[in-house]
Design a protein around this motif. Structure first.
Motif, PDB file in Angstrom:
ATOM      1  N   ASP A   1       1.074   4.201  -2.787  1.00  0.00           N
ATOM      2  CA  ASP A   1       0.914   5.603  -2.416  1.00  0.00           C
ATOM      3  C   ASP A   1       2.021   6.463  -3.028  1.00  0.00           C
ATOM      4  O   ASP A   1       1.774   7.566  -3.518  1.00  0.00           O
ATOM      5  CB  ASP A   1       0.919   5.736  -0.898  1.00  0.00           C
ATOM      6  CG  ASP A   1       0.708   7.174  -0.449  1.00  0.00           C
ATOM      7  OD1 ASP A   1      -0.363   7.739  -0.747  1.00  0.00           O
ATOM      8  OD2 ASP A   1       1.626   7.746   0.186  1.00  0.00           O
ATOM      9  N   GLN A   2       3.273   5.947  -3.018  1.00  0.00           N
ATOM     10  CA  GLN A   2       4.380   6.672  -3.640  1.00  0.00           C
ATOM     11  C   GLN A   2       4.214   6.741  -5.161  1.00  0.00           C
ATOM     12  O   GLN A   2       4.578   7.733  -5.797  1.00  0.00           O
ATOM     13  CB  GLN A   2       5.711   5.993  -3.285  1.00  0.00           C
ATOM     14  CG  GLN A   2       6.156   6.175  -1.853  1.00  0.00           C
ATOM     15  CD  GLN A   2       6.471   7.627  -1.526  1.00  0.00           C
ATOM     16  OE1 GLN A   2       7.170   8.319  -2.268  1.00  0.00           O
ATOM     17  NE2 GLN A   2       5.902   8.114  -0.421  1.00  0.00           N
TER      18      GLN A   2
ATOM     19  N   VAL B   1       0.834  -1.206   0.000  1.00  0.00           N
ATOM     20  CA  VAL B   1       0.000   0.000   0.000  1.00  0.00           C
ATOM     21  C   VAL B   1       0.870   1.258   0.000  1.00  0.00           C
ATOM     22  O   VAL B   1       0.578   2.246  -0.690  1.00  0.00           O
ATOM     23  CB  VAL B   1      -0.949  -0.003   1.218  1.00  0.00           C
ATOM     24  CG1 VAL B   1      -1.708   1.327   1.317  1.00  0.00           C
ATOM     25  CG2 VAL B   1      -1.916  -1.174   1.136  1.00  0.00           C
ATOM     26  N   GLN B   2       1.968   1.226   0.768  1.00  0.00           N
ATOM     27  CA  GLN B   2       2.881   2.377   0.796  1.00  0.00           C
ATOM     28  C   GLN B   2       3.539   2.594  -0.565  1.00  0.00           C
ATOM     29  O   GLN B   2       3.714   3.734  -1.007  1.00  0.00           O
ATOM     30  CB  GLN B   2       3.956   2.157   1.868  1.00  0.00           C
ATOM     31  CG  GLN B   2       3.444   2.284   3.295  1.00  0.00           C
ATOM     32  CD  GLN B   2       4.511   1.939   4.313  1.00  0.00           C
ATOM     33  OE1 GLN B   2       5.249   0.945   4.166  1.00  0.00           O
ATOM     34  NE2 GLN B   2       4.616   2.749   5.363  1.00  0.00           N
TER      35      GLN B   2
ATOM     36  N   ARG C   1       1.645   7.163  -6.887  1.00  0.00           N
ATOM     37  CA  ARG C   1       0.679   8.138  -7.390  1.00  0.00           C
ATOM     38  C   ARG C   1       1.373   9.348  -8.003  1.00  0.00           C
ATOM     39  O   ARG C   1       0.778  10.081  -8.798  1.00  0.00           O
ATOM     40  CB  ARG C   1      -0.263   8.573  -6.271  1.00  0.00           C
ATOM     41  CG  ARG C   1       0.420   9.301  -5.135  1.00  0.00           C
ATOM     42  CD  ARG C   1      -0.517   9.613  -3.978  1.00  0.00           C
ATOM     43  NE  ARG C   1       0.208  10.052  -2.802  1.00  0.00           N
ATOM     44  CZ  ARG C   1       0.733  11.267  -2.646  1.00  0.00           C
ATOM     45  NH1 ARG C   1       0.588  12.175  -3.599  1.00  0.00           N
ATOM     46  NH2 ARG C   1       1.389  11.573  -1.530  1.00  0.00           N
ATOM     47  N   ARG C   2       2.661   9.538  -7.650  1.00  0.00           N
ATOM     48  CA  ARG C   2       3.419  10.646  -8.235  1.00  0.00           C
ATOM     49  C   ARG C   2       3.633  10.452  -9.731  1.00  0.00           C
ATOM     50  O   ARG C   2       3.963  11.398 -10.450  1.00  0.00           O
ATOM     51  CB  ARG C   2       4.783  10.781  -7.551  1.00  0.00           C
ATOM     52  CG  ARG C   2       4.711  11.082  -6.058  1.00  0.00           C
ATOM     53  CD  ARG C   2       6.081  11.002  -5.415  1.00  0.00           C
ATOM     54  NE  ARG C   2       6.052  11.247  -3.990  1.00  0.00           N
ATOM     55  CZ  ARG C   2       6.181  12.453  -3.427  1.00  0.00           C
ATOM     56  NH1 ARG C   2       6.338  13.508  -4.193  1.00  0.00           N
ATOM     57  NH2 ARG C   2       6.146  12.578  -2.119  1.00  0.00           N
TER      58      ARG C   2
END
Length: 435
Positions: free
Chosen positions: A219-220, A215-216, A222-223
């Motif tokens: 999240d990264q 998940v982390q 998405r950049r």
């Protein structure tokens, strides 16, 4: 005067003009004037005006300044920083770890740039200080950037492909599609080189960062969304048949302006810098195309291209032998002149021989791009070497040596597309049908 003597004389004239410091476009035009005035009865002034108009009066060329401007805008944005942070979490488990961010970062940026030097410079500005801070060895950091930066020429949109398409009258959309699979394969070859280096020199690869959950990592990542959306906008509009390369280039400029504005990289100063940078580069390419078009016309009047094609035919070389010989010729030329000049300088002379040998011009366009990529990392004129020399503050010999494994990788790629031409032709045939 026989053809051999004429060819030697004009070659000597070309190197004399280039050695005198004359701009490449003017040097090419000067050779054309020498050829026409000395060996024909045609009016050189009229021929120059006609060839200049013919070379520049092309709708396909309008995509060129737009793609260049798009690259200039993105060069001044924060795109590279976002790409590094989005890619880094997924590279930790690969041998070589974050060195792969150079390879895949350059591959992603190449899909929205079209320029080799801009790709190497944009990604290098972010990754060199970051990888040094983490303890990665300069040799592979610089080498992977020098080699992977050349993906800017192969992965569409590509400035070189536009120049070749106009010169050889090959569909630019087909060339763009044909570059996708070889670009991905070459990226994997570069990644493999990094892995081999990591296996051979494990002490030079720092330990992995603290593990992150899936998940982390997402999240990264998405950049990467703005970059992916821009790629879909530019290339998807072409591949889907919704826009011509010129129209997609305009969409790319609008998208890159929005992206730069959203990331805080667009100011009045950077906007003006991007415009002036695009104008300078476009004018440089236009001058080279003009000079080369006039020289090509002059060569045609002297009959050298036809005689060269006949000579190649009489040698009865196999296609493989001809490609091998041309690879050597282009590698040597790449030591002295830039890639665009190589394309426009040789097209009129080589294409008749290539067609006589039965080589597909679409496939030959990708071959040309690959050998021009080699020229980007061959001293003393390799543009990527100068870019990395400035960014990494290393001498030219160090940068060239670091790029050598990737140069070998490009040679392997040329051999691969020669043995398996379907790597080039399959996707265009699937998407646009047989030519």
């Amino acid at each position: 005067m026989d053809a051999t003597t004429l060819a030697i004389l004009l070659t000597v004239c070309l190197f004399a003009f280039l050695g005198s410091g004359l701009w490449i476009g003017m040097a090419l035009a000067a050779v054309g004037f020498v050829a026409i005035e000395t060996f024909t009865t045609r009016p050189s002034g009229l021929m120059f005006a006609t060839s200049t108009w013919g070379a520049n009066n092309s709708w396909s060329l309008t995509a060129l300044p737009m793609f260049i401007w798009m690259g200039e805008i993105l060069f001044r944005s924060r795109l590279a920083e976002d790409m590094f942070k989005g890619l880094a979490p997924w590279m930790q488990r690969l041998p070589g770890r974050l060195l792969h961010t150079n390879v895949y970062g350059c591959g992603i940026f190449a899909a929205i740039s079209g320029s080799s030097a801009a790709t190497a410079a944009t990604i290098g500005k972010m990754t060199i200080p970051e990888l040094r801070r983490r303890g990665y060895d300069d040799f592979m950091v610089v080498g992977s950037l020098a080699g992977s930066g050349t993906l800017g020429l192969l992965i569409p949109p590509s400035i070189i492909m536009i120049v070749y398409g106009v010169a050889a009258q090959v569909s630019i959309a087909r060339l763009f599609i044909a570059g996708v699979v070889p670009g991905i394969v070459l990226m994997l070859i570069f990644s493999g080189i990094v892995m081999v280096y990591a296996w051979m020199q494990p002490a030079r690869i720092p330990p992995a960062d603290a593990p992150m959950s899936f998940v982390q990592k997402l999240d990264q990542s998405r950049r990467l969304i703005p970059t992916v959306l821009l790629i879909v906008l530019v290339l998807g509009s072409i591949y889907g048949g919704y826009a011509t390369p010129t129209e997609s280039a305009v969409l790319g400029v609008v998208g890159s302006l929005i992206l730069a504005l959203a990331t805080g990289g667009l100011t009045a100063e950077t906007f003006w810098q991007s415009v002036t940078g695009a104008v300078r580069t476009s004018c440089m390419i236009g001058l080279i195309l003009t000079g080369a078009a006039f020289m090509s016309t002059a060569m045609g009047l002297t009959g050298l291209p036809r005689l060269f094609a006949d000579w190649i035919s009489h040698m009865q070389l196999s296609q493989g032998a001809l490609i091998a010989a041309l690879t050597v010729v282009f590698i040597v030329m790449g030591c002295f002149i830039d890639g665009i000049s190589m394309v426009v300088l040789t097209t009129s002379v080589i294409l008749p021989a290539v067609q006589a040998a039965g080589i597909d011009l679409l496939w030959f366009g990708i071959f040309i791009v690959l050998v021009v990529e080699m020229a980007q990392i061959t001293p003393p004129v390799g543009f990527n070497l100068y870019v990395l020399q400035s960014l990494a503050r290393k001498n030219m010999g160090y940068v060239a040596l670091a790029a050598l494994p990737f140069f070998v990788g490009m040679i392997a790629m040329v051999a691969l597309v020669t043995v398996a031409p379907g790597l080039v032709t399959w996707l265009p045939e699937q998407m646009l049908g047989a030519k």
